[in-house]
Design a protein around this motif. Structure first.
Motif, mmCIF file in Angstrom:
data_model
loop_
_atom_site.group_PDB
_atom_site.id
_atom_site.type_symbol
_atom_site.label_atom_id
_atom_site.label_comp_id
_atom_site.label_asym_id
_atom_site.label_seq_id
_atom_site.Cartn_x
_atom_site.Cartn_y
_atom_site.Cartn_z
ATOM 1 N N ARG A 264 45.604 29.276 38.367
ATOM 2 C CA ARG A 264 44.990 28.452 39.410
ATOM 3 C C ARG A 264 45.805 27.173 39.622
ATOM 4 O O ARG A 264 46.068 26.761 40.760
ATOM 5 N N ASN A 265 46.195 26.550 38.533
ATOM 6 C CA ASN A 265 47.009 25.338 38.619
ATOM 7 C C ASN A 265 48.323 25.615 39.350
ATOM 8 O O ASN A 265 48.755 24.834 40.216
ATOM 9 N N ALA A 266 48.965 26.730 39.023
ATOM 10 C CA ALA A 266 50.241 27.067 39.658
ATOM 11 C C ALA A 266 50.052 27.310 41.153
ATOM 12 O O ALA A 266 50.889 26.899 41.970
ATOM 13 N N LEU A 267 48.962 27.961 41.534
ATOM 14 C CA LEU A 267 48.720 28.234 42.952
ATOM 15 C C LEU A 267 48.417 26.950 43.724
ATOM 16 O O LEU A 267 48.786 26.818 44.891
ATOM 17 N N ALA A 268 47.745 26.000 43.075
ATOM 18 C CA ALA A 268 47.503 24.709 43.721
ATOM 19 C C ALA A 268 48.827 23.969 43.933
ATOM 20 O O ALA A 268 49.081 23.401 45.004
ATOM 21 N N ILE B 98 50.832 42.386 38.347
ATOM 22 C CA ILE B 98 52.230 41.988 38.571
ATOM 23 C C ILE B 98 52.852 42.821 39.681
ATOM 24 O O ILE B 98 53.537 42.278 40.565
ATOM 25 N N ASN B 99 52.612 44.122 39.666
ATOM 26 C CA ASN B 99 53.162 44.984 40.729
ATOM 27 C C ASN B 99 52.665 44.553 42.100
ATOM 28 O O ASN B 99 53.421 44.547 43.079
ATOM 29 N N ARG B 100 51.382 44.196 42.167
ATOM 30 C CA ARG B 100 50.798 43.781 43.444
ATOM 31 C C ARG B 100 51.447 42.495 43.941
ATOM 32 O O ARG B 100 51.809 42.380 45.126
ATOM 33 N N LEU B 101 51.623 41.543 43.073
ATOM 34 C CA LEU B 101 52.252 40.275 43.460
ATOM 35 C C LEU B 101 53.702 40.491 43.876
ATOM 36 O O LEU B 101 54.169 39.906 44.863
ATOM 37 N N GLN B 102 54.411 41.323 43.137
ATOM 38 C CA GLN B 102 55.810 41.595 43.482
ATOM 39 C C GLN B 102 55.914 42.290 44.833
ATOM 40 O O GLN B 102 56.804 41.968 45.644
ATOM 41 N N HIS B 103 55.011 43.221 45.080
ATOM 42 C CA HIS B 103 55.029 43.953 46.350
ATOM 43 C C HIS B 103 54.754 43.025 47.527
ATOM 44 O O HIS B 103 55.452 43.067 48.551
ATOM 45 N N VAL B 104 53.757 42.145 47.379
ATOM 46 C CA VAL B 104 53.411 41.228 48.464
ATOM 47 C C VAL B 104 54.534 40.207 48.680
ATOM 48 O O VAL B 104 54.905 39.902 49.820
ATOM 49 N N MET C 125 42.826 35.938 64.048
ATOM 50 C CA MET C 125 43.467 36.845 63.092
ATOM 51 C C MET C 125 42.849 36.687 61.712
ATOM 52 O O MET C 125 42.382 35.608 61.334
ATOM 53 N N ASP C 126 42.833 37.800 60.962
ATOM 54 C CA ASP C 126 42.412 37.801 59.564
ATOM 55 C C ASP C 126 43.499 38.470 58.739
ATOM 56 O O ASP C 126 44.010 39.529 59.128
ATOM 57 N N VAL C 127 43.846 37.858 57.618
ATOM 58 C CA VAL C 127 44.779 38.474 56.673
ATOM 59 C C VAL C 127 43.953 39.226 55.639
ATOM 60 O O VAL C 127 43.144 38.630 54.924
ATOM 61 N N LEU C 128 44.155 40.538 55.578
ATOM 62 C CA LEU C 128 43.421 41.389 54.648
ATOM 63 C C LEU C 128 44.350 41.810 53.518
ATOM 64 O O LEU C 128 45.488 42.229 53.773
ATOM 65 N N VAL C 129 43.862 41.703 52.278
ATOM 66 C CA VAL C 129 44.700 42.043 51.134
ATOM 67 C C VAL C 129 43.939 42.987 50.198
ATOM 68 O O VAL C 129 42.711 42.986 50.167
ATOM 69 N N PRO C 130 44.677 43.803 49.426
ATOM 70 C CA PRO C 130 44.024 44.661 48.427
ATOM 71 C C PRO C 130 43.240 43.826 47.422
ATOM 72 O O PRO C 130 43.549 42.666 47.169
ATOM 73 N N LYS C 131 42.208 44.436 46.866
ATOM 74 C CA LYS C 131 41.337 43.850 45.842
ATOM 75 C C LYS C 131 40.319 42.859 46.383
ATOM 76 O O LYS C 131 39.271 42.657 45.794
ATOM 77 N N VAL C 132 40.618 42.222 47.525
ATOM 78 C CA VAL C 132 39.756 41.149 48.023
ATOM 79 C C VAL C 132 39.174 41.457 49.394
ATOM 80 O O VAL C 132 38.004 41.224 49.667
ATOM 81 N N PHE D 126 42.842 37.580 43.998
ATOM 82 C CA PHE D 126 43.895 38.503 44.390
ATOM 83 C C PHE D 126 45.033 38.498 43.367
ATOM 84 O O PHE D 126 45.560 39.549 42.989
ATOM 85 N N ALA D 127 45.405 37.311 42.889
ATOM 86 C CA ALA D 127 46.531 37.192 41.967
ATOM 87 C C ALA D 127 46.207 37.731 40.576
ATOM 88 O O ALA D 127 47.083 38.263 39.893
ATOM 89 N N THR D 128 44.954 37.610 40.152
ATOM 90 C CA THR D 128 44.591 37.951 38.780
ATOM 91 C C THR D 128 43.847 39.270 38.630
ATOM 92 O O THR D 128 43.783 39.816 37.525
#
Length: 493
Positions: A90-94, A322-328, A409-416, A471-473
């Motif tokens: 969370r800190n890193a994303l902020a 990790i795979n999901r983050l790398q892919h995005v 527009m809406d951004v749709l992502v896996p898991k969320v 999404f990240a975790t």
């Protein structure tokens, strides 16, 4: 590794080993031999601090605890590996958020937490008031109120005395030499004034109901409140963001927002954080690009800064994190119009996919299950759905040339599902006023002033920060990605 001699000054090894004990140790850090569990070991030379812990009463057992239990111990749960990893991510994303927008030339604007406007139009807002602190005083005033029948009798007396004054004055005017008639007229006026004062006091007392003053029509009298009008905790900084974007060009907000929605789902909080950029001279295409660039930047930032925590997440929470983050981070987002999305969902139903809501039709508001299907099954990556029907979107979104859709527009992502919602704002005053009338919406005149005085095309979006962390975790419940979650019935810690 602590030898007995090193532990002796603090009471021996038995004082150091209970779960929950706090220690500060000085020693030599070295790599462990290959094949051992931990990567490094510390050979202790001295115990600099010991914060003892009674293992018998310490609520955080060494074994794995459920997320539900950890929420009950939110003051201690940051000590766990899972919550610690999430907090660091969370800190890193902020940090990534501020880094991205600052590098792109955006200005960080602090928008107010207390507001008089409902940006979302949902009406589910926390009210800010000092009236409840004056209830005892109000009850004392209300104690002087007359029963309804006695209040009406007093009104009738004032009316009757008014007639008596009129008659007394007429008699005195007809015989000006008669001092008794003049005195009687004056006495009648004094009586009327006295009755009017009594009536005014009685009617004022009657306005206090439940310790809070009401207007004559029965509504709460906010002139008695701190801000002299209704005030709320903000649901969005967009309104004020638009004001500053019209002067500074590109701005972003990043702060807490609040929603008094009686929801107990795993996706909703009463207090959450929002990132809301507003971009001058920006259309929907630019807005979508900015949203994509921001999300991809955040994914790469976390991969670069939080790999040990992500590896823990993969091992314990979500093996695809990790795979999901790398892919995005490495892939361009697909663009899909709302109409195309509806057609894809209809095809899925025709092929037997079991949506909870199978009534897929143009004009419907997509549910989370539909959003996740598009992102996870159809496109297998983030997808931006755009050009939504105007009747399911807000009044401020720019009306498209077809007259049926808006530049949303809406951004749709896996898991969320939905991670970002945004739009090009309506900069044409006449069109905006027509949309407000059509949707029966009233806004502060200042919002219209932006279109009256040097109107500028602009766009923006909002991202729920906690959903980005989910999404990240891969954490399933939004209550576990914010340090101290607030939901209906819970405001602990």
């Amino acid at each position: 590794m602590i030898d007995k001699e090193v532990a002796e000054p603090v009471g021996g090894l038995k004082k150091l080993v209970p779960t929950g004990t706090c220690v500060l140790i000085e020693g030599m850090l070295a790599e462990t031999p290959e094949g051992t569990k931990q990567a490094v070991e510390l050979k202790a030379r001295q115990v600099l601090h010991l914060g003892p812990c009674d293992a018998a009463t310490y609520p955080m057992a060494k074994k794995k605890q459920s997320m539900e239990f950890l929420r009950e111990k939110a003051h201690l749960r940051a000590r766990t590996n899972t919550i610690g990893a999430v907090a660091r991510i969370r800190n890193a994303l902020a940090f990534a958020t501020h880094t991205f927008f600052q590098q792109q030339g955006f200005y960080y604007v602090h928008t107010p937490i207390i507001t008089a406007s409902d940006c979302e139009g949902a009406g589910e807002m926390f009210q800010v008031t000092t009236l409840l602190g004056k209830v005892e005083e109000g009850n004392q005033l209300a104690a002087a109120a007359l029963p309804a029948d006695e209040l009406q009798q007093l009104r009738d007396q004032v009316t009757a005395q008014g007639v008596a004054v009129k008659d007394a004055k007429a008699a005195a005017a007809a015989d000006k030499a008669n001092t008794e008639l003049a005195a009687a007229a004056k006495a009648a006026v004094d009586t009327l004034l006295s009755l009017k004062r009594q009536l005014a006091e009685a009617e004022e007392a009657a306005l206090w109901v439940g310790g809070i003053k009401r207007t004559p029509t029965g509504e709460i009298d906010h002139s008695q409140d701190f801000f002299s009008r209704p005030a709320y905790l903000t649901v969005s900084g967009q309104l004020q963001g638009e004001y500053f974007a019209s002067g500074l060009s590109n701005i972003y907000t990043f702060g807490p927002t609040f929603r008094a929605e009686n929801s107990h789902t795993s996706r909703h909080l009463a207090e959450f954080w929002m990132i809301e950029p507003e971009i001058a001279f920006c259309d929907l295409v630019d807005d979508m690009r900015c949203a994509e660039d921001y999300v991809r930047f955040c994914c790469q930032f976390v991969l670069d800064r939080c790999m040990p925590d992500l590896q823990f997440i993969v091992k314990m929470i979500d093996k695809e994190a990790i795979n999901r983050l790398q892919h995005v981070a490495s892939s361009s987002f697909t663009r899909c119009s709302y109409t195309e999305g509806i057609e894809l969902l209809q095809e899925a139903v025709a092929k037997g996919h079991d949506f909870e809501d199978k009534n897929i039709h143009w004009g419907m508001d997509l549910g989370t299950e539909h959003e996740r299907y598009l992102a996870e099954v159809v496109f297998k990556q983030p997808v931006i759905v755009y050009n939504y029907p105007k009747h399911i979107k807000a009044f401020y979104m720019r009306l498209n040339e077809d007259g049926k859709t808006v530049a949303a527009m809406d951004v749709l992502v896996p898991k969320v599902g939905e991670l970002i919602g945004g739009s090009q704002r309506e900069e044409r005053l006449d069109v905006l006023e027509a949309r407000m009338k059509e949707m029966n919406v009233a806004v502060d005149d200042a919002y219209l002033d932006l279109r009256r005085y040097g109107s500028v095309p602009h766009a923006g979006f909002g991202l729920g920060f906690e959903r980005l962390i989910m999404f990240a975790t891969g954490i399933e419940n939004i209550r576990d990605v914010i340090p101290f979650p607030r939901w209906p019935g819970n405001v602990a810690f």
